[in-house]
Design a protein around this motif. Structure first.
Motif, PDB file in Angstrom:
ATOM      1  N   THR A 115       3.612  53.741   1.183  1.00  0.00           N
ATOM      2  CA  THR A 115       4.371  53.493   2.414  1.00  0.00           C
ATOM      3  C   THR A 115       4.234  52.038   2.870  1.00  0.00           C
ATOM      4  O   THR A 115       5.064  51.549   3.629  1.00  0.00           O
ATOM      5  CB  THR A 115       3.911  54.421   3.560  1.00  0.00           C
ATOM      6  OG1 THR A 115       2.497  54.259   3.731  1.00  0.00           O
ATOM      7  CG2 THR A 115       4.228  55.886   3.245  1.00  0.00           C
ATOM      8  N   TRP A 127      14.019  54.214  -6.711  1.00  0.00           N
ATOM      9  CA  TRP A 127      13.108  55.000  -5.869  1.00  0.00           C
ATOM     10  C   TRP A 127      13.741  56.339  -5.530  1.00  0.00           C
ATOM     11  O   TRP A 127      14.957  56.435  -5.355  1.00  0.00           O
ATOM     12  CB  TRP A 127      12.816  54.239  -4.568  1.00  0.00           C
ATOM     13  CG  TRP A 127      11.589  54.705  -3.842  1.00  0.00           C
ATOM     14  CD1 TRP A 127      11.523  55.650  -2.865  1.00  0.00           C
ATOM     15  CD2 TRP A 127      10.256  54.244  -4.070  1.00  0.00           C
ATOM     16  NE1 TRP A 127      10.221  55.810  -2.462  1.00  0.00           N
ATOM     17  CE2 TRP A 127       9.427  54.961  -3.188  1.00  0.00           C
ATOM     18  CE3 TRP A 127       9.682  53.314  -4.937  1.00  0.00           C
ATOM     19  CZ2 TRP A 127       8.043  54.762  -3.143  1.00  0.00           C
ATOM     20  CZ3 TRP A 127       8.314  53.107  -4.889  1.00  0.00           C
ATOM     21  CH2 TRP A 127       7.506  53.829  -4.005  1.00  0.00           C
ATOM     22  N   ALA A 179      10.665  59.702  -0.080  1.00  0.00           N
ATOM     23  CA  ALA A 179      10.249  58.955   1.108  1.00  0.00           C
ATOM     24  C   ALA A 179       9.708  57.576   0.739  1.00  0.00           C
ATOM     25  O   ALA A 179       9.548  57.238  -0.428  1.00  0.00           O
ATOM     26  CB  ALA A 179       9.199  59.754   1.872  1.00  0.00           C
ATOM     27  N   ASN A 213      11.012  54.466   1.636  1.00  0.00           N
ATOM     28  CA  ASN A 213      12.051  53.510   2.032  1.00  0.00           C
ATOM     29  C   ASN A 213      11.702  52.057   1.721  1.00  0.00           C
ATOM     30  O   ASN A 213      11.705  51.199   2.613  1.00  0.00           O
ATOM     31  CB  ASN A 213      12.351  53.677   3.528  1.00  0.00           C
ATOM     32  CG  ASN A 213      13.655  53.019   3.933  1.00  0.00           C
ATOM     33  OD1 ASN A 213      14.395  52.518   3.088  1.00  0.00           O
ATOM     34  ND2 ASN A 213      13.939  53.006   5.222  1.00  0.00           N
ATOM     35  N   SER A 231      14.172  48.994   2.978  1.00  0.00           N
ATOM     36  CA  SER A 231      14.044  48.558   4.374  1.00  0.00           C
ATOM     37  C   SER A 231      12.732  47.813   4.609  1.00  0.00           C
ATOM     38  O   SER A 231      12.685  46.820   5.351  1.00  0.00           O
ATOM     39  CB  SER A 231      14.126  49.760   5.317  1.00  0.00           C
ATOM     40  OG  SER A 231      15.432  50.280   5.332  1.00  0.00           O
ATOM     41  N   LYS A 232      11.660  48.301   3.965  1.00  0.00           N
ATOM     42  CA  LYS A 232      10.352  47.654   4.148  1.00  0.00           C
ATOM     43  C   LYS A 232      10.372  46.222   3.594  1.00  0.00           C
ATOM     44  O   LYS A 232       9.830  45.300   4.211  1.00  0.00           O
ATOM     45  CB  LYS A 232       9.257  48.475   3.454  1.00  0.00           C
ATOM     46  CG  LYS A 232       9.117  49.911   3.964  1.00  0.00           C
ATOM     47  CD  LYS A 232       8.427  50.006   5.297  1.00  0.00           C
ATOM     48  CE  LYS A 232       8.321  51.432   5.812  1.00  0.00           C
ATOM     49  NZ  LYS A 232       7.512  52.320   4.973  1.00  0.00           N
ATOM     50  N   ASN A 247      23.255  56.644  -2.753  1.00  0.00           N
ATOM     51  CA  ASN A 247      22.427  57.751  -2.277  1.00  0.00           C
ATOM     52  C   ASN A 247      23.287  58.675  -1.426  1.00  0.00           C
ATOM     53  O   ASN A 247      24.470  58.420  -1.214  1.00  0.00           O
ATOM     54  CB  ASN A 247      21.245  57.204  -1.453  1.00  0.00           C
ATOM     55  CG  ASN A 247      19.981  58.039  -1.619  1.00  0.00           C
ATOM     56  OD1 ASN A 247      20.032  59.261  -1.605  1.00  0.00           O
ATOM     57  ND2 ASN A 247      18.852  57.366  -1.788  1.00  0.00           N
ATOM     58  N   ALA A 256      20.774  58.991   3.753  1.00  0.00           N
ATOM     59  CA  ALA A 256      19.944  57.884   3.261  1.00  0.00           C
ATOM     60  C   ALA A 256      20.661  56.549   3.384  1.00  0.00           C
ATOM     61  O   ALA A 256      20.022  55.493   3.504  1.00  0.00           O
ATOM     62  CB  ALA A 256      19.544  58.133   1.806  1.00  0.00           C
ATOM     63  N   ALA A 301      20.032  53.739   6.270  1.00  0.00           N
ATOM     64  CA  ALA A 301      19.099  52.607   6.159  1.00  0.00           C
ATOM     65  C   ALA A 301      19.757  51.388   5.527  1.00  0.00           C
ATOM     66  O   ALA A 301      19.313  50.250   5.745  1.00  0.00           O
ATOM     67  CB  ALA A 301      17.877  53.022   5.336  1.00  0.00           C
ATOM     68  N   TYR A 302      20.824  51.606   4.756  1.00  0.00           N
ATOM     69  CA  TYR A 302      21.507  50.485   4.102  1.00  0.00           C
ATOM     70  C   TYR A 302      22.262  49.609   5.102  1.00  0.00           C
ATOM     71  O   TYR A 302      22.671  48.490   4.773  1.00  0.00           O
ATOM     72  CB  TYR A 302      22.509  51.002   3.061  1.00  0.00           C
ATOM     73  CG  TYR A 302      21.921  51.599   1.803  1.00  0.00           C
ATOM     74  CD1 TYR A 302      20.711  52.290   1.805  1.00  0.00           C
ATOM     75  CD2 TYR A 302      22.598  51.501   0.592  1.00  0.00           C
ATOM     76  CE1 TYR A 302      20.206  52.856   0.634  1.00  0.00           C
ATOM     77  CE2 TYR A 302      22.104  52.063  -0.581  1.00  0.00           C
ATOM     78  CZ  TYR A 302      20.906  52.744  -0.545  1.00  0.00           C
ATOM     79  OH  TYR A 302      20.408  53.304  -1.690  1.00  0.00           O
ATOM     80  N   TRP A 344      26.390  55.891   8.622  1.00  0.00           N
ATOM     81  CA  TRP A 344      25.890  55.410   7.334  1.00  0.00           C
ATOM     82  C   TRP A 344      26.594  54.110   6.951  1.00  0.00           C
ATOM     83  O   TRP A 344      27.650  53.776   7.492  1.00  0.00           O
ATOM     84  CB  TRP A 344      26.128  56.472   6.253  1.00  0.00           C
ATOM     85  CG  TRP A 344      27.565  56.885   6.135  1.00  0.00           C
ATOM     86  CD1 TRP A 344      28.561  56.282   5.409  1.00  0.00           C
ATOM     87  CD2 TRP A 344      28.209  57.997   6.785  1.00  0.00           C
ATOM     88  NE1 TRP A 344      29.761  56.928   5.559  1.00  0.00           N
ATOM     89  CE2 TRP A 344      29.573  57.994   6.406  1.00  0.00           C
ATOM     90  CE3 TRP A 344      27.754  59.000   7.665  1.00  0.00           C
ATOM     91  CZ2 TRP A 344      30.480  58.951   6.860  1.00  0.00           C
ATOM     92  CZ3 TRP A 344      28.662  59.950   8.119  1.00  0.00           C
ATOM     93  CH2 TRP A 344      30.007  59.912   7.717  1.00  0.00           C
TER      94      TRP A 344
END
Length: 393
Positions: free
Chosen positions: A202, A228, A231, A233, A236-237, A255, A259, A262-263, A371
């Motif tokens: 994470t 990936w 979980a 992400n 984003s990280k 995706n 999901a 997050a894009y 999204w």
């Protein structure tokens, strides 16, 4: 575009109770409960709508009523194996479809062989399914890991581009990167680094910095490609670590719609996707999108298209074979072309993998959508991707 009458929900709630000897019995083995529940639900919806479309709303194939028998394997290999054996032996299904999890699908492969019955794998992606663990009773409409990886390499790879990869440290990640590397080399791009981290990761600070260090002094376009599942992400990280200060871009595949939320933080990001409802332009997808929006007030998703493709393959095979005899079906299905929401698919004779288009996209943000929009750059057609044959046939 063809318009069929909406089939009442009861038409889909078919069980073995109402089955007759001459019915066309098809089993769906899927992770209806468990970690992949969202994927499984989409597959079932797509399968039902695919049968409706393929039969022009009659749910009949050559005078036989389609009876769909569903079995929840909770994405567990032992349960999946038992459910498939029960479907073949007790329910006497003609064809089975499934499963959601690659681990469950791999457990199912020998069951199909033992029972000498067709299994259409959808949507499990592991290369081994149509690779080293494959047998002649297995056909797959779902894309494989190589198709995912190679389409992404083709989408972003060019001379002068330098790429580093981030993947999960198990078969899915390492096999995906291996296929990606092989394809990337053919594009003239350079691979600078590979990083593998545990699936439970994470905190991506340390690995992100290593990737930045590997790329920051390279000339030309610099990209971190991420493969990936589940979980964590990492896109984003890593985005939060500001790769742009080094001129570094991020890239990953498509995706499911939840999901893709997050894009939205990564406008302009490029990659390749299996499906996004607004990209394919053909009568099958037009019908699916229109009807799905009408019935569910939402567009169809990734695995809805997959379930639909599996239904089209099953109906086309039975019509072409004029039989549900396994050997006649295999003969009919090897090299068989069939229509799907993605356009034409074809079962490759050597390994029964469905060859299919993928889609090079660029992320666009529409404030009215929850999204990110996957805006098409180009369709990557069957002939644009060199998908290896990995079985030992």
């Amino acid at each position: 575009m063809r318009h069929f009458s909406i089939i009442a929900a009861a038409a889909f709630a078919l069980t073995t109770v109402a089955a007759h000897a001459d019915d066309l019995k098809i089993a769906l083995i899927y992770g209806k409960t468990g970690p992949l529940e969202a994927y499984a639900k989409q597959t079932e919806t797509g399968l039902q709508m695919g049968f409706e479309y393929a039969t022009k709303g009659t749910m009949m194939v050559d005078g036989r009523k389609i009876v769909l028998i569903t079995k929840d394997d909770q994405s567990k290999p032992d349960l999946s194996k038992a459910a498939l054996a029960e479907a073949y032996q007790d329910d006497k299904v003609d064809i089975a479809i499934g499963s959601t999890s690659s681990a469950a699908a791999l457990a199912d492969l020998p069951v199909a062989e033992e029972n000498k019955k067709i299994l259409i794998v959808e949507p499990a992606v592991a290369d081994q399914i149509t690779g080293e663990k494959w047998n002649r009773y297995i056909f797959r409409t779902g894309r494989n890991s190589s198709q995912d990886a190679i389409s992404n390499a083709v989408a972003i790879g060019k001379p002068g581009v330098t790429v580093a990869t981030l993947a999960q440290d198990y078969a899915f990640g390492r096999d995906g990167v291996a296929a990606f590397k092989e394809a990337l080399a053919k594009t003239g791009a350079t691979l600078a680094a590979e990083e593998y981290v545990p699936t439970t990761t994470t905190d991506f600070t340390a690995v992100g910095q290593r990737l930045f260090d590997a790329l920051k002094d390279k000339p030309g376009r610099k990209i971190i490609w991420i493969i990936w599942a589940g979980a964590g992400n990492p896109p984003s990280k890593l985005q939060d670590m500001d790769p742009k200060r080094y001129g570094i871009e991020l890239s990953t595949g498509g995706n499911i719609l939840p999901a893709l939320a997050a894009y939205k933080a990564m406008p302009g990001m490029e990659g390749a996707a299996y499906y996004y409802y607004d990209i394919p332009k053909n009568p099958v997808n037009d019908w699916l999108v229109t009807e799905h929006k009408k019935r569910f007030n939402a567009p169809p998703d990734f695995f809805t298209a997959g379930g639909f493709a599996a239904a089209m393959a099953a109906v086309t095979a039975v019509q072409k074979a004029k039989s549900t005899d396994t050997e006649k079906l295999i003969t009919a299905m090897e090299g068989m072309e069939f229509d799907t929401p993605k356009g034409k698919m074809v079962f490759r004779k050597e390994d029964h993998q469905a060859l299919q288009s993928m889609y090079h996209f660029k992320v666009k943000v529409d404030p009215d959508l929850a999204w990110a929009v996957l805006e098409p750059v180009r369709e990557l057609k069957i002939e644009d991707m060199d998908i290896p044959i990995r079985n030992k046939r």
